[in-house]
Design a protein around this motif. Structure first.
Motif, PDB file in Angstrom:
ATOM      1  N   ALA A 124     -13.487 -31.715 -30.328  1.00  0.00           N
ATOM      2  CA  ALA A 124     -12.834 -32.022 -31.608  1.00  0.00           C
ATOM      3  C   ALA A 124     -11.503 -32.710 -31.370  1.00  0.00           C
ATOM      4  O   ALA A 124     -11.147 -33.654 -32.062  1.00  0.00           O
ATOM      5  N   GLY A 125     -10.754 -32.249 -30.364  1.00  0.00           N
ATOM      6  CA  GLY A 125      -9.469 -32.872 -30.044  1.00  0.00           C
ATOM      7  C   GLY A 125      -8.295 -32.160 -30.682  1.00  0.00           C
ATOM      8  O   GLY A 125      -8.438 -31.352 -31.599  1.00  0.00           O
ATOM      9  N   SER A 126      -7.103 -32.469 -30.189  1.00  0.00           N
ATOM     10  CA  SER A 126      -5.875 -31.837 -30.660  1.00  0.00           C
ATOM     11  C   SER A 126      -4.703 -32.751 -30.330  1.00  0.00           C
ATOM     12  O   SER A 126      -4.776 -33.584 -29.421  1.00  0.00           O
ATOM     13  N   SER A 127      -3.610 -32.568 -31.041  1.00  0.00           N
ATOM     14  CA  SER A 127      -2.382 -33.310 -30.735  1.00  0.00           C
ATOM     15  C   SER A 127      -1.525 -32.579 -29.712  1.00  0.00           C
ATOM     16  O   SER A 127      -0.464 -33.066 -29.326  1.00  0.00           O
ATOM     17  N   ASP A 128      -1.999 -31.416 -29.263  1.00  0.00           N
ATOM     18  CA  ASP A 128      -1.264 -30.602 -28.299  1.00  0.00           C
ATOM     19  C   ASP A 128      -1.630 -31.019 -26.878  1.00  0.00           C
ATOM     20  O   ASP A 128      -2.801 -30.929 -26.490  1.00  0.00           O
ATOM     21  N   PRO A 129      -0.670 -31.466 -26.072  1.00  0.00           N
ATOM     22  CA  PRO A 129      -0.978 -31.858 -24.684  1.00  0.00           C
ATOM     23  C   PRO A 129      -1.608 -30.735 -23.872  1.00  0.00           C
ATOM     24  O   PRO A 129      -2.390 -30.988 -22.948  1.00  0.00           O
TER      25      PRO A 129
END
Length: 227
Positions: A124-129
């Motif tokens: 899904a993905g995330s903006s958190d590195p």
């Protein structure tokens, strides 16, 4: 006896929410513990409501595959707001973990992927590195379990989108526990990009049940030693 609380993200797709309920029931049966399934949003009961009135030792196993805002902010805030937060042990993300990779490899075989076929793991993905590091770890574990190269694609946040990663003839492994918007999008985008096989979501696989039990019991042991 501790109370097991699982917390999934939640989706508007009923079948997706049922996966969390099935995982929780299977883990509870294996552990012999009472258990409750909860969700961050979009489905009831909400985690914040479940944990608010904790009456005894509670072990919380998030059914979330990588680190992100919910794990670092929402869930701890809900625990802090509980009547007895000291009774609640909150675990980390479910992945990356070798058991998840083994479950994904099973799903690939069930879908008709062949040994040695290149795979794209779609998350899904995330903006958190920190989530990106988790996803890269999950791709590496799947490559080991599958025995072939695995590339990573994400559908949101940081990372590269499936249409730029999937190649003709690839197999695709959705790094998702349950069906819903992201599952439908992953399948559509992968097939449009030329994938020959798209595996099912990980779902209530026996290895995931084992993983939930492992996390719950390890947290219980840690709580005993810290008491």
């Amino acid at each position: 006896m501790p109370h097991l609380v699982t917390v999934a993200h939640g989706t508007r797709t009923p079948e997706g929410n049922q996966v969390a309920a099935e995982l929780t029931a299977a883990a509870a049966a294996q552990l012999g513990w009472p258990a409750t399934t909860s969700y961050v949003e979009l489905c009831s009961p909400l985690f914040a409501d479940v944990v608010a009135t904790t009456a005894g030792p509670t072990v919380v196993v998030p059914l979330l595959l990588s680190t992100g805002y919910h794990l670092r902010k929402d869930l701890p805030a809900a625990v802090d707001a509980a009547e007895q937060p000291d009774l609640v042990s909150l675990g980390g993300s479910l992945g990356p973990d070798p058991l998840l990779a083994l479950a994904q490899a099973d799903r690939l075989r069930e879908a008709g992927a062949t040994p040695g076929q290149p795979v794209v793991l779609i998350a899904a993905g995330s903006s958190d590195p920190l989530a990106t590091a988790d996803l890269e770890g999950a791709a590496n574990l799947l490559a080991h379990a599958w025995g072939a190269p695995v590339r990573l694609a994400t559908m949101s946040g940081l990372g590269t989108r499936p249409e730029h990663v999937v190649r003709h003839g690839d197999a695709v492994s959705p790094y998702l526990l349950a069906t819903g918007h992201f599952h439908r999008k992953a399948r559509h985008d992968a097939l449009a990009a030329g994938a020959s096989v798209v595996a099912d979501v990980i779902g209530p696989h026996r290895f995931v049940v084992d993983l939930v039990c492992q996390r719950a019991t390890s947290m219980q042991v840690a709580e005993r030693f810290s008491a």
